[in-house]
Each structure stands twice: as structure tokens, then as C-alpha cells.
Design a protein around this motif. Structure first.
Motif, short mmCIF file in Angstrom:
data_model
loop_
_atom_site.label_atom_id
_atom_site.label_comp_id
_atom_site.label_asym_id
_atom_site.label_seq_id
_atom_site.Cartn_x
_atom_site.Cartn_y
_atom_site.Cartn_z
N THR A 21 0.67 -1.11 -0.27
CA THR A 21 -0.03 -0.14 -0.14
C THR A 21 0.92 1.35 -0.06
OG1 THR A 21 -1.97 -1.09 1.20
CG2 THR A 21 -1.67 1.09 1.11
N ALA A 22 1.70 1.31 0.51
CA ALA A 22 2.87 2.36 0.21
C ALA A 22 3.86 2.79 -0.46
CB ALA A 22 3.90 2.74 2.04
N LEU A 23 3.76 1.56 -1.25
CA LEU A 23 4.15 2.07 -2.16
C LEU A 23 3.48 2.24 -3.63
CD1 LEU A 23 6.96 -1.16 -2.36
CD2 LEU A 23 7.42 0.98 -2.03
N ARG A 24 2.19 1.22 -3.40
CA ARG A 24 1.23 2.64 -3.83
C ARG A 24 0.65 3.66 -3.62
NH1 ARG A 24 -0.46 -2.94 -3.95
NH2 ARG A 24 -1.26 -4.21 -5.33
N SER A 25 1.20 4.56 -2.82
CA SER A 25 1.06 5.84 -2.31
C SER A 25 1.94 7.20 -3.26
CB SER A 25 1.40 5.93 -1.62
OG SER A 25 3.05 5.69 -0.91
N GLY A 26 2.16 6.71 -4.18
CA GLY A 26 2.96 7.58 -4.57
C GLY A 26 4.68 7.16 -5.45
N ALA A 27 5.44 8.07 -6.28
CA ALA A 27 6.59 7.94 -6.78
C ALA A 27 7.68 8.50 -5.56
CB ALA A 27 6.79 9.02 -7.64
N GLY A 28 6.71 9.15 -4.58
CA GLY A 28 7.79 9.74 -3.42
C GLY A 28 8.31 8.85 -2.75
N VAL A 29 7.30 7.78 -2.10
CA VAL A 29 7.37 6.92 -1.02
C VAL A 29 8.38 5.64 -2.21
CG1 VAL A 29 6.50 4.80 0.03
CG2 VAL A 29 5.11 7.01 -0.25
N GLN A 30 7.69 5.35 -3.25
CA GLN A 30 8.81 4.44 -3.85
C GLN A 30 10.20 5.19 -3.99
OE1 GLN A 30 7.16 3.99 -7.64
NE2 GLN A 30 5.31 3.57 -6.53
N GLY A 31 11.06 6.33 -4.40
CA GLY A 31 11.71 6.96 -4.86
C GLY A 31 12.53 6.78 -3.15
N ARG A 32 12.06 7.17 -2.18
CA ARG A 32 12.73 7.43 -0.45
C ARG A 32 13.07 5.55 -0.57
NH1 ARG A 32 8.92 10.89 0.66
NH2 ARG A 32 7.48 9.63 1.12
N TRP A 33 12.21 4.56 -1.09
CA TRP A 33 12.17 3.28 -1.24
C TRP A 33 13.23 2.84 -1.73
CZ3 TRP A 33 11.50 -1.00 -3.66
CH2 TRP A 33 11.49 -2.63 -2.77
N GLY A 34 13.87 3.33 -2.94
CA GLY A 34 14.77 3.23 -3.37
C GLY A 34 15.72 3.46 -3.23
N GLU A 35 15.73 4.37 -2.88
CA GLU A 35 16.84 5.46 -2.26
C GLU A 35 17.10 4.61 -1.13
OE1 GLU A 35 16.60 9.35 -1.50
OE2 GLU A 35 15.92 9.98 -3.96
N GLN A 36 17.04 4.48 0.08
CA GLN A 36 17.72 3.38 0.76
C GLN A 36 17.78 2.41 0.58
OE1 GLN A 36 17.36 4.25 4.12
NE2 GLN A 36 18.69 2.55 4.68
N MET A 37 17.12 1.31 -0.44
CA MET A 37 17.90 -0.13 -1.19
C MET A 37 19.23 0.24 -1.77
SD MET A 37 15.64 -2.53 -0.12
CE MET A 37 16.55 -3.53 -1.95
N LEU A 38 19.36 1.83 -2.02
CA LEU A 38 20.57 1.90 -2.74
C LEU A 38 21.08 1.57 -1.55
CD1 LEU A 38 22.55 2.36 -5.12
CD2 LEU A 38 21.48 4.68 -5.02
N ARG A 39 21.65 2.57 -0.46
CA ARG A 39 22.27 3.32 0.55
C ARG A 39 22.49 1.34 1.67
NH1 ARG A 39 19.17 6.14 3.20
NH2 ARG A 39 19.40 7.62 1.92
N ASN A 40 21.38 0.63 1.52
CA ASN A 40 21.44 -0.86 2.08
C ASN A 40 22.34 -1.16 0.91
OD1 ASN A 40 20.46 0.18 4.34
ND2 ASN A 40 18.71 -1.02 3.28
N VAL A 41 23.12 -1.69 -0.05
CA VAL A 41 24.02 -2.03 -1.16
C VAL A 41 24.99 -1.87 -0.80
CG1 VAL A 41 24.10 -2.83 -3.44
CG2 VAL A 41 21.86 -2.34 -2.58
N LEU A 42 25.19 -0.58 -1.21
CA LEU A 42 26.38 0.10 -0.73
C LEU A 42 27.36 -0.04 0.48
CD1 LEU A 42 25.88 3.14 -2.30
CD2 LEU A 42 27.08 1.80 -3.68
N GLU A 43 26.17 -0.17 1.95
CA GLU A 43 27.29 -0.20 2.80
C GLU A 43 27.33 -1.87 2.74
OE1 GLU A 43 24.19 1.27 5.69
OE2 GLU A 43 24.28 3.49 5.33
N LEU A 44 26.62 -2.53 2.52
CA LEU A 44 26.67 -4.38 2.37
C LEU A 44 27.98 -4.71 2.18
CD1 LEU A 44 23.33 -5.82 2.60
CD2 LEU A 44 24.63 -5.63 4.34
N ALA A 45 28.30 -3.89 1.04
CA ALA A 45 29.74 -4.17 0.06
C ALA A 45 31.07 -3.31 0.68
CB ALA A 45 29.33 -3.65 -1.59
N GLY A 46 30.83 -2.99 1.39
CA GLY A 46 31.85 -2.84 2.31
C GLY A 46 32.12 -1.06 2.40
N MET A 47 31.17 -0.43 1.45
CA MET A 47 31.62 1.49 1.37
C MET A 47 31.07 2.25 2.50
SD MET A 47 30.78 1.81 -2.43
CE MET A 47 31.88 1.08 -4.17
N ARG A 48 31.52 3.14 2.90
CA ARG A 48 30.99 4.69 3.75
C ARG A 48 30.72 5.81 3.33
NH1 ARG A 48 36.69 4.93 6.23
NH2 ARG A 48 37.01 4.11 4.56
#
Length: 289
Positions: A21-48
Motif C-alpha cells: 500500500t505504501a509503495l502504491r501511494s506515490g512516486a515519492g514513497v517509491q523513490g525514498r524506498w529505492g534510495e534506502q535500498m541503494l544505500r543498504n547495498v552500498l553499505e553491505l559492500a563495505g562502503m561508507r
């Protein structure tokens, strides 16, 4: 235990529905979720953050400011841009569609949306706005299923993206790319350390050479002092003390103790070899270990 499993399953389904439901609520929520996923991947790869990558960098593109989601630093003062593009509305509609045609139509809209985002990102030409950037930009799609569904409807999607200098990356492929970057940083650090070690080695050798000259000069000075001492003792024994000892032979009244015989120093001061300076005693090696 079965009741607990059912309760946990129900809670998981409820959380999944809330996320959907949150992801359907608009592009803003989807964008923030995508940015958080991107940050998680970078940090898991050992980047700061702030050191190996920087978020939301403003770029003056001439006609207006642009803001890529992430710029990743490369060895050698380079960088590349990652932009998160998350459009899940059509994909979620396809998942919830009751029949095949409606689901397929939603998947087709999802594929078209991914392609549209790719074309828009290619038109930004981020690589031309950074002097040290390679000529590509990474388009991050925060789910392998999202890209897979789009590729099934557009088989040449990857080819079109690469022709436009856009690399489509999911969490798994971006993780591998960032790991390769981290490895490059480690290799550069090792090379930098090796260069510093070589510099320290040359400086240490120079200092040891100077120290060897000082020790050699000290040895010569000690040898000269020993020679002067022996000459003095010889002269004192043969010309002064031999005369003084005649008082003892004549039994003169002398309260002092008898004059002791002086001895020469026969051990020569040997030259200092290079091995004597560079080789430590075994006890020193043991204590250092």
C-alpha cells in the motif's frame, strides 16, 4: 506452536500489504524506498557514506541543476554516478490482477515504465558533468524481479540501455560492482603502503650508513686512545716508576702502599663490519617477537 506460526504468518502478510500500500501511494514513497535500498547495498559492500560514496550531489548542468542519487569514488580520483529508478506501481498491479490478460497488460506497462526511466537517465548524461567519470551511468532497480519482468516483455532492454551508456543494475549486480570497487581501493592502498615502505627503507639505509661512519670513526678514535695509553704506560713504567720503586728497595720510610705495576691494553679495537650493524643478536629477535 502451530498457532504461533499462523500468527507470525498473518503478521508477515499484514506487513507485506502495508508495504504494498505504501509503495502504491506515490512516486515519492517509491523513490525514498529505492534510495534506502541503494544505500543498504552500498553499505553491505563495505562502503561508507561521505567517504566512499556521496548522496544527493548537486550538479550544474548548464540549463539547470541536477541531483544524482549517489556518486561513488573510484581509485585514481575517478567516480561514477548511480541513480535509483523505482517504479513499482504497474508491477504491483500485475501481481494483484485477477486474470491473465490484465496481469500481462500491467507487466507491459511496467516494462514501458522501466524503459522510459532508462531513456530519461540517458538524456541527463551525468558522465559529461564529471571530468573524472567513465562514460556510463548506473540505473539502480531495487529488485531483481522488477528487472526480470521488464526484460521478459522487452528482451532488448539491456542492449538499448548499453547503447545509451546506461547500466541496468539490481541489488545483486550492484553489490558485485561495488565489491570490485572496494577491492580496487584495497589494491591502491597496498601499492601506496609499498611505496611508503620503500621510501622508509631507503631512509633507514641512509641513516644506518651515517651511523656506521660514526661508529667507524669512534673505533679509530678508541684505537688511537689505546695506542696513546700504551705509550704513556710504557714511558711511565720505564722512565718514572722504575726509579720510584728504588725507594722500596732502600726500605725508605713510606706510609703509602707499594706502587702497582701498570699493564698495557693488548686487545685491539676491531673495525665495524656491516653485518655487525644490520644483524641483531638472537636475544633481541626473541624479545621483539
Amino acid at each position: 506452536q502451530i498457532e504461533q506460526l499462523l500468527a507470525a504468518s498473518t503478521a508477515t502478510q499484514a506487513e507485506a500489504r502495508r508495504l504494498s500500500t505504501a509503495l502504491r501511494s506515490g512516486a515519492g514513497v517509491q523513490g525514498r524506498w529505492g534510495e534506502q535500498m541503494l544505500r543498504n547495498v552500498l553499505e553491505l559492500a563495505g562502503m561508507r557514506a561521505g567517504t566512499d560514496f556521496t548522496e544527493q550531489v548537486y550538479v550544474d548542468a548548464g540549463g539547470g541543476a541536477q541531483r544524482p542519487d549517489v556518486t561513488v569514488r573510484l581509485p585514481g580520483s575517478g567516480l561514477f554516478v548511480i541513480d535509483s529508478k523505482c517504479s513499482t506501481t504497474a508491477y504491483l498491479e500485475a501481481q494483484d490482477a485477477p486474470d491473465g490478460p490484465a496481469s500481462e497488460a500491467a507487466y507491459a506497462r511496467h516494462a514501458a515504465s522501466v524503459r522510459m526511466h532508462m531513456l530519461a537517465l540517458a538524456n541527463k548524461a551525468y558522465w559529461s558533468q564529471f571530468e573524472t567519470s567513465p562514460d556510463f551511468v548506473v540505473m539502480f532497480i531495487p529488485g531483481d524481479a522488477f528487472l526480470s519482468a521488464a526484460q521478459e516483455r522487452l528482451p532488448d532492454l539491456h542492449t538499448q540501455a548499453m547503447e545509451r551508456r546506461v547500466i541496468l543494475a539490481t541489488p545483486s549486480s550492484l553489490f558485485a560492482l561495488c565489491k570490485a570497487v572496494s577491492y580496487g581501493w584495497r589494491v591502491e592502498a597496498q601499492a601506496r603502503n609499498a611505496k611508503e615502505i620503500a621510501t622508509l627503507g631507503r631512509e633507514l639505509y641512509k641513516r644506518l650508513s651515517v651511523m656506521g661512519e660514526h661508529v667507524s670513526g669512534l673505533g679509530k678514535a678508541l684505537g688511537a686512545a689505546v695506542g696513546k695509553y700504551n705509550a704513556f704506560v710504557g714511558s711511565l713504567e720505564t722512565r718514572v716508576l722504575v726509579q720510584a720503586r728504588r725507594f722500596e728497595e732502600l726500605h725508605a720510610d713510606n706510609p703509602a702502599s707499594p706502587i702497582a705495576e701498570l699493564t698495557r691494553i693488548d686487545a685491539p679495537v676491531g673495525p665495524v663490519a656491516e653485518a655487525d650493524i644490520l644483524t641483531l643478536p638472537e636475544a633481541t629477535h626473541t624479545s621483539a617477537a
